[in-house]
Design a protein around this motif. Structure first.
Motif, PDB file in Angstrom:
ATOM      1  N   ALA A   1     -16.233  52.421  55.139  1.00 46.04           N
ATOM      2  CA  ALA A   1     -16.328  52.630  56.583  1.00 46.04           C
ATOM      3  C   ALA A   1     -15.203  51.916  57.318  1.00 46.04           C
ATOM      4  O   ALA A   1     -14.636  52.449  58.277  1.00 46.04           O
ATOM      5  N   ILE A   2     -14.877  50.712  56.867  1.00 50.37           N
ATOM      6  CA  ILE A   2     -13.759  49.977  57.471  1.00 50.37           C
ATOM      7  C   ILE A   2     -12.469  50.776  57.300  1.00 50.37           C
ATOM      8  O   ILE A   2     -11.668  50.924  58.244  1.00 50.37           O
ATOM      9  N   GLN A   3     -12.251  51.308  56.101  1.00 51.92           N
ATOM     10  CA  GLN A   3     -11.031  52.069  55.842  1.00 51.92           C
ATOM     11  C   GLN A   3     -10.926  53.280  56.754  1.00 51.92           C
ATOM     12  O   GLN A   3      -9.845  53.599  57.278  1.00 51.92           O
TER      13      GLN A   3
ATOM     14  N   ALA B   1     -19.228  55.637  59.443  1.00 49.73           N
ATOM     15  CA  ALA B   1     -18.121  56.260  58.712  1.00 49.73           C
ATOM     16  C   ALA B   1     -18.100  57.765  58.947  1.00 49.73           C
ATOM     17  O   ALA B   1     -17.020  58.354  59.184  1.00 49.73           O
TER      18      ALA B   1
ATOM     19  N   SER C   1     -23.613  51.709  58.218  1.00 50.17           N
ATOM     20  CA  SER C   1     -22.181  51.795  57.936  1.00 50.17           C
ATOM     21  C   SER C   1     -21.781  53.212  57.549  1.00 50.17           C
ATOM     22  O   SER C   1     -20.728  53.710  57.962  1.00 50.17           O
TER      23      SER C   1
ATOM     24  N   PHE D   1     -16.384  46.834  66.290  1.00 48.52           N
ATOM     25  CA  PHE D   1     -17.400  47.497  65.483  1.00 48.52           C
ATOM     26  C   PHE D   1     -18.111  46.430  64.645  1.00 48.52           C
ATOM     27  O   PHE D   1     -17.548  45.365  64.384  1.00 48.52           O
TER      28      PHE D   1
ATOM     29  N   HIS E   1     -12.165  53.536  59.679  1.00 52.89           N
ATOM     30  CA  HIS E   1     -11.939  53.082  61.057  1.00 52.89           C
ATOM     31  C   HIS E   1     -10.543  52.518  61.258  1.00 52.89           C
ATOM     32  O   HIS E   1     -10.155  52.203  62.396  1.00 52.89           O
TER      33      HIS E   1
ATOM     34  N   ARG F   1     -16.952  58.596  62.528  1.00 52.62           N
ATOM     35  CA  ARG F   1     -15.510  58.385  62.668  1.00 52.62           C
ATOM     36  C   ARG F   1     -14.733  59.484  61.960  1.00 52.62           C
ATOM     37  O   ARG F   1     -13.756  60.026  62.495  1.00 52.62           O
TER      38      ARG F   1
ATOM     39  N   TYR G   1     -19.552  43.232  56.472  1.00 57.58           N
ATOM     40  CA  TYR G   1     -18.886  42.912  55.198  1.00 57.58           C
ATOM     41  C   TYR G   1     -19.061  41.435  54.861  1.00 57.58           C
ATOM     42  O   TYR G   1     -19.386  41.080  53.720  1.00 57.58           O
TER      43      TYR G   1
ATOM     44  N   LEU H   1     -18.639  46.290  61.549  1.00 57.63           N
ATOM     45  CA  LEU H   1     -18.342  46.430  60.121  1.00 57.63           C
ATOM     46  C   LEU H   1     -17.794  45.153  59.492  1.00 57.63           C
ATOM     47  O   LEU H   1     -18.159  44.804  58.355  1.00 57.63           O
TER      48      LEU H   1
ATOM     49  N   ASP I   1     -16.897  48.810  53.057  1.00 57.37           N
ATOM     50  CA  ASP I   1     -15.447  48.840  52.878  1.00 57.37           C
ATOM     51  C   ASP I   1     -14.886  50.236  53.150  1.00 57.37           C
ATOM     52  O   ASP I   1     -13.845  50.393  53.792  1.00 57.37           O
TER      53      ASP I   1
ATOM     54  N   GLY J   1     -11.688  48.751  62.336  1.00 61.53           N
ATOM     55  CA  GLY J   1     -12.776  48.312  61.482  1.00 61.53           C
ATOM     56  C   GLY J   1     -12.737  46.838  61.148  1.00 61.53           C
ATOM     57  O   GLY J   1     -13.747  46.260  60.742  1.00 61.53           O
TER      58      GLY J   1
END
Length: 399
Positions: free
Chosen positions: A348-350, A273, A269, A361, A352, A276, A367, A363, A346, A356
């Motif tokens: 990494a999601i933000q 991140a 992750s 992906f 993306h 990205r 999660y 992620l 979280d 995300g």
């Protein structure tokens, strides 16, 4: 203490890493896409069996076994596998099969080992583990209401389990079921573990349970009912009343495996991140240069490295001093690592954005898996309670 890998482990780490890079990484995204496109995703696609055959031929098979590697040596391999959704099965090192194999290896009778352990070790079948129940607070396992009752040469099983991992797999052949046998016995001698074939009368998979809308096909977590299920007493593992003893023997190494796989997922992750954040721009700048993202990445690096060291220390304690000496540390890692991974996923999601949250992906699935792990094998609060009890015991503070 020395966390340096043995020569054997170092060689295996190099070979597992190369296998993942050359055989698994190039096909994993297309595998998940193809599986999701199936009308019935609860199936084994041919690529999985092909990769398993290659891994076994390369000698990268059943690496978790204590006769193969120590906990300290296996831990970095589990981390590598944790970066992938399919690698653990490819190397025959996936949960709950690893835990079930260890149970049968340590506590199983010769007959149980021949009938159930050998096919698991060969990767011909899969298995499930039934402990949690929907009708009681399963954070306290002594609440368990499902029954395993001796009846002549058989035992009769009644109850309902849920979050029974692995029962969605088409090759799942049996469940290790834990149930109440003697309500009047000592609270840790009341329960029994028994092997229950999944295809016998009275065993019904009521539904596969979604986690945040995801089913983790083809493994999954099922709600399973057991109605007057009769199996030979020979299917009882180690003897009536020994369920808790077996559970504790199973969970020490198992938590090392879970936590190191989680660290691998956190590493993956963080890698996503960073890629990205360094390749996307917003407001005229790379994302990495906006909103404190550099600090977040730095703190993620520190958090992963801290967690890895604590898990390796715990593995070393298990190897050198046994489960009793590592009780606090086993609970420490179980409380720490999933929370650490969740924070990094979280982030990494933000980075993306909306992507995300999708299955473009890995992620969102990561999660869901890590949020589940904060409950699986004991919720955070239970493990923090163990740590505090051991710590306060040094000062003779009562319960």
């Amino acid at each position: 203490m020395d966390f340096a890998p043995s020569a054997k482990a170092a060689d295996l780490h190099k070979r597992v890493s190369e296998f993942i890079a050359t055989e698994i990484d190039p096909v994993e995204e297309s595998y998940h896409r193809e599986l999701r496109a199936q009308d019935n995703p609860w199936q084994v696609l041919p690529i999985i069996e092909e990769l398993k055959a290659k891994a076994r031929a390369a000698g990268l098979w059943n690496l978790f076994l204590p006769e193969t590697l120590s906990n300290t040596d296996y831990a970095p391999l589990a981390e590598l596998m944790g970066r992938s959704g399919i690698a653990p099965e490819i190397f025959n090192c996936n949960a709950p099969d690893t835990g079930n194999m260890e149970v049968l290896l340590k506590y199983g009778s010769p007959e149980q080992q021949k009938t159930w352990l050998e096919p698991l070790l060969e990767g011909k079948i899969r298995s499930g583990f039934g402990m949690t129940e929907p009708a009681v607070a399963s954070s306290d396992a002594t609440n368990m209401e499902s029954r395993v009752v001796a009846d002549g040469e058989d035992v009769v099983i009644n109850g309902r389990k849920w979050f029974t991992t692995g029962v969605g797999h088409p090759n799942c052949a049996f469940i290790i079921f834990m149930g109440l046998t003697d309500p009047e016995a000592d609270r840790h001698r009341r329960h029994t573990m028994v092997i229950v074939p999944i295809d016998i009368p009275g065993v019904t998979i009521e539904r596969m349970l979604p986690v945040f809308g995801m089913h983790d096909e083809p493994y999954g977590h099922g709600e399973v009912s057991f109605t007057d299920v009769r199996v030979p007493a020979a299917n009882v593992i180690a003897g009536l009343g020994r369920g808790f003893e077996i559970a504790q023997g199973r969970l020490g190494p198992g938590r090392i495996h879970h936590c190191m796989r989680a660290i691998g997922l956190a590493e993956k992750s963080l890698e996503l991140a960073c890629r990205r954040a360094t390749t996307r721009t917003a407001f005229g700048k790379p994302l990495v240069n906006l909103g404190g993202n550099r600090e977040r990445i730095a703190k993620a690096r520190i958090a992963i490295d801290q967690a890895r060291l604590l898990v390796l220390y715990t593995a070393w304690l298990l190897d050198t001093q046994g489960v009793g000496a590592a009780l606090s540390q086993v609970s420490q890692i179980k409380a720490l690592v999933p929370n650490m991974a969740i924070e990094i996923i979280d982030m990494a999601i933000q980075l993306h954005g909306g992507a995300g949250l999708t299955d473009d992906f890995p992620l969102a699935a990561a999660y869901a898996g890590m949020r589940s792990l904060r409950l699986a094998d004991g919720p955070d609060e239970v493990h923090l309670g163990v740590v505090s009890r051991i710590e306060l015991g040094k000062y003779k503070v009562g319960h």
